[in-house]
Design a protein around this motif. Structure first.
Motif, PDB file in Angstrom:
ATOM      1  N   GLU A  25       0.815  -1.222   0.000  1.00  0.00           N
ATOM      2  CA  GLU A  25       0.000   0.000   0.000  1.00  0.00           C
ATOM      3  C   GLU A  25       0.845   1.268   0.000  1.00  0.00           C
ATOM      4  O   GLU A  25       0.343   2.360  -0.281  1.00  0.00           O
ATOM      5  CB  GLU A  25      -0.948   0.018   1.203  1.00  0.00           C
ATOM      6  CG  GLU A  25      -0.284   0.151   2.556  1.00  0.00           C
ATOM      7  CD  GLU A  25       0.208  -1.175   3.141  1.00  0.00           C
ATOM      8  OE1 GLU A  25       0.614  -1.188   4.311  1.00  0.00           O
ATOM      9  OE2 GLU A  25       0.178  -2.190   2.406  1.00  0.00           O
ATOM     10  N   ASN A  26       2.133   1.163   0.317  1.00  0.00           N
ATOM     11  CA  ASN A  26       3.011   2.336   0.367  1.00  0.00           C
ATOM     12  C   ASN A  26       3.850   2.516  -0.891  1.00  0.00           C
ATOM     13  O   ASN A  26       4.714   3.392  -0.941  1.00  0.00           O
ATOM     14  CB  ASN A  26       3.923   2.250   1.591  1.00  0.00           C
ATOM     15  CG  ASN A  26       3.169   2.454   2.888  1.00  0.00           C
ATOM     16  OD1 ASN A  26       2.498   3.461   3.060  1.00  0.00           O
ATOM     17  ND2 ASN A  26       3.245   1.496   3.788  1.00  0.00           N
ATOM     18  N   THR A  28       4.183   3.482  -4.951  1.00  0.00           N
ATOM     19  CA  THR A  28       3.498   4.305  -5.945  1.00  0.00           C
ATOM     20  C   THR A  28       2.953   3.400  -7.044  1.00  0.00           C
ATOM     21  O   THR A  28       3.338   2.226  -7.170  1.00  0.00           O
ATOM     22  CB  THR A  28       4.459   5.328  -6.571  1.00  0.00           C
ATOM     23  OG1 THR A  28       5.471   4.620  -7.322  1.00  0.00           O
ATOM     24  CG2 THR A  28       5.123   6.194  -5.517  1.00  0.00           C
ATOM     25  N   ASP A  29       2.063   3.969  -7.862  1.00  0.00           N
ATOM     26  CA  ASP A  29       1.526   3.209  -8.992  1.00  0.00           C
ATOM     27  C   ASP A  29       2.657   2.724  -9.906  1.00  0.00           C
ATOM     28  O   ASP A  29       2.638   1.601 -10.403  1.00  0.00           O
ATOM     29  CB  ASP A  29       0.563   4.081  -9.800  1.00  0.00           C
ATOM     30  CG  ASP A  29      -0.727   4.366  -9.042  1.00  0.00           C
ATOM     31  OD1 ASP A  29      -1.463   5.262  -9.488  1.00  0.00           O
ATOM     32  OD2 ASP A  29      -0.999   3.700  -8.026  1.00  0.00           O
ATOM     33  N   GLU A 108      -3.895  12.992   2.377  1.00  0.00           N
ATOM     34  CA  GLU A 108      -2.963  11.932   1.968  1.00  0.00           C
ATOM     35  C   GLU A 108      -3.648  10.919   1.068  1.00  0.00           C
ATOM     36  O   GLU A 108      -3.051  10.406   0.114  1.00  0.00           O
ATOM     37  CB  GLU A 108      -2.382  11.236   3.198  1.00  0.00           C
ATOM     38  CG  GLU A 108      -1.386  12.065   4.001  1.00  0.00           C
ATOM     39  CD  GLU A 108      -2.047  13.102   4.886  1.00  0.00           C
ATOM     40  OE1 GLU A 108      -1.338  13.993   5.386  1.00  0.00           O
ATOM     41  OE2 GLU A 108      -3.285  13.038   5.090  1.00  0.00           O
ATOM     42  N   ALA A 109      -4.913  10.613   1.386  1.00  0.00           N
ATOM     43  CA  ALA A 109      -5.668   9.654   0.578  1.00  0.00           C
ATOM     44  C   ALA A 109      -5.879  10.189  -0.841  1.00  0.00           C
ATOM     45  O   ALA A 109      -5.806   9.436  -1.817  1.00  0.00           O
ATOM     46  CB  ALA A 109      -7.009   9.355   1.242  1.00  0.00           C
ATOM     47  N   THR A 112      -2.494  10.064  -2.747  1.00  0.00           N
ATOM     48  CA  THR A 112      -2.210   8.695  -3.174  1.00  0.00           C
ATOM     49  C   THR A 112      -3.046   8.328  -4.383  1.00  0.00           C
ATOM     50  O   THR A 112      -2.556   7.705  -5.342  1.00  0.00           O
ATOM     51  CB  THR A 112      -2.497   7.705  -2.025  1.00  0.00           C
ATOM     52  OG1 THR A 112      -1.646   8.011  -0.921  1.00  0.00           O
ATOM     53  CG2 THR A 112      -2.247   6.273  -2.468  1.00  0.00           C
ATOM     54  N   ASP A 115      -1.510   9.974  -7.485  1.00  0.00           N
ATOM     55  CA  ASP A 115      -0.042   9.885  -7.537  1.00  0.00           C
ATOM     56  C   ASP A 115       0.507   9.996  -8.957  1.00  0.00           C
ATOM     57  O   ASP A 115       1.579  10.565  -9.179  1.00  0.00           O
ATOM     58  CB  ASP A 115       0.414   8.564  -6.907  1.00  0.00           C
ATOM     59  CG  ASP A 115       1.918   8.423  -6.879  1.00  0.00           C
ATOM     60  OD1 ASP A 115       2.562   9.072  -6.034  1.00  0.00           O
ATOM     61  OD2 ASP A 115       2.470   7.666  -7.713  1.00  0.00           O
TER      62      ASP A 115
END
Length: 224
Positions: A25-26, A28-29, A108-109, A112, A115
């Motif tokens: 989950e941490n 990046t795409d 933050e959501a 993300t 991103d």
């Protein structure tokens, strides 16, 4: 022809090691896509290739809508990697059916979620639409490539939100320069659109500016 593999990258930049250390989950795409691709191409490592793919297909959503033929014709993919990407996307789609809608409850959501915008070379302004529970309905790109969107029409901005039956929106745009601090024009358009939203009974929760290494929240900085 030589290929750039994940293990050719510095250990601190290897997405597999980051996944093991920090959790999927941490990542990046681009890092997730890089793990699936495994190798880059001559003169381009796998992370850079993944970033170019995301830019070309306009993020994960656009990538998921691309056909095998469209993917396989992108330089650096080919049919085998295209099939791998489609299979991974399908796994995510099926898993998503068993879960609740994604809740957007923090700047933050949003950062993300958006991103992929940090890699765009042109400015994109859009909205994230939310339902009454604060769950994601959709992401809408409203303008792209303009040097100044201060004259954007509220009608153009809120039409998708009205169509979505959204009760709240979050504005967003990226700064290709990499620096997320808002300009005077950014502040002006936010105030203008927020006033228009009140007339439509739509709540504006935030305006997020995506930079290269960080983001800026109007809400957190008392500009909204």
């Amino acid at each position: 022809m030589s290929f750039y593999r994940i293990k050719d990258l510095p250990e601190s930049d290897r997405p597999r090691e980051k996944l093991l250390k920090l959790g999927a989950e941490n990542l990046t795409d681009a890092e997730i896509i890089a793990i699936l691709l495994r190798t880059g191409i001559k003169g381009k490592n796998v992370i850079d290739l993944a970033r170019e793919i995301l830019i070309h297909f306009k993020g994960i959503e656009g990538l998921s809508e691309a056909s095998i033929n469209e993917l396989s014709h992108f330089k650096g993919l080919g049919k085998t990697k295209a099939i791998t990407l489609k299979a991974a996307i399908e796994v995510g789609r099926r898993a998503g059916k068993t879960k609740e809608k994604r809740k957007i409850d923090s700047p933050e959501a949003v950062a993300t979620l958006l991103d992929h915008l940090k890699y765009e070379k042109v400015e994109i302004f859009g909205t994230v639409t939310l339902n009454i529970k604060g769950e994601l309905i959709n992401i809408h790109n409203i303008t792209k490539g303009g040097a100044n969107f201060s004259h954007i029409s509220p009608k153009e901005v809120f039409h998708p939100a009205i169509k979505d039956l959204a009760v709240a929106v979050i504005f967003f745009h990226n700064h290709p320069s990499g620096e997320p601090a808002p300009s005077k024009e950014d502040i002006y358009i936010t105030e203008k659109l927020t006033k228009a939203a009140k007339l439509l009974d739509i709540e504006v929760l935030d305006h997020i500016i995506i930079g290269r290494e960080s983001f800026f929240s109007f809400k957190e900085n008392n500009l909204l």
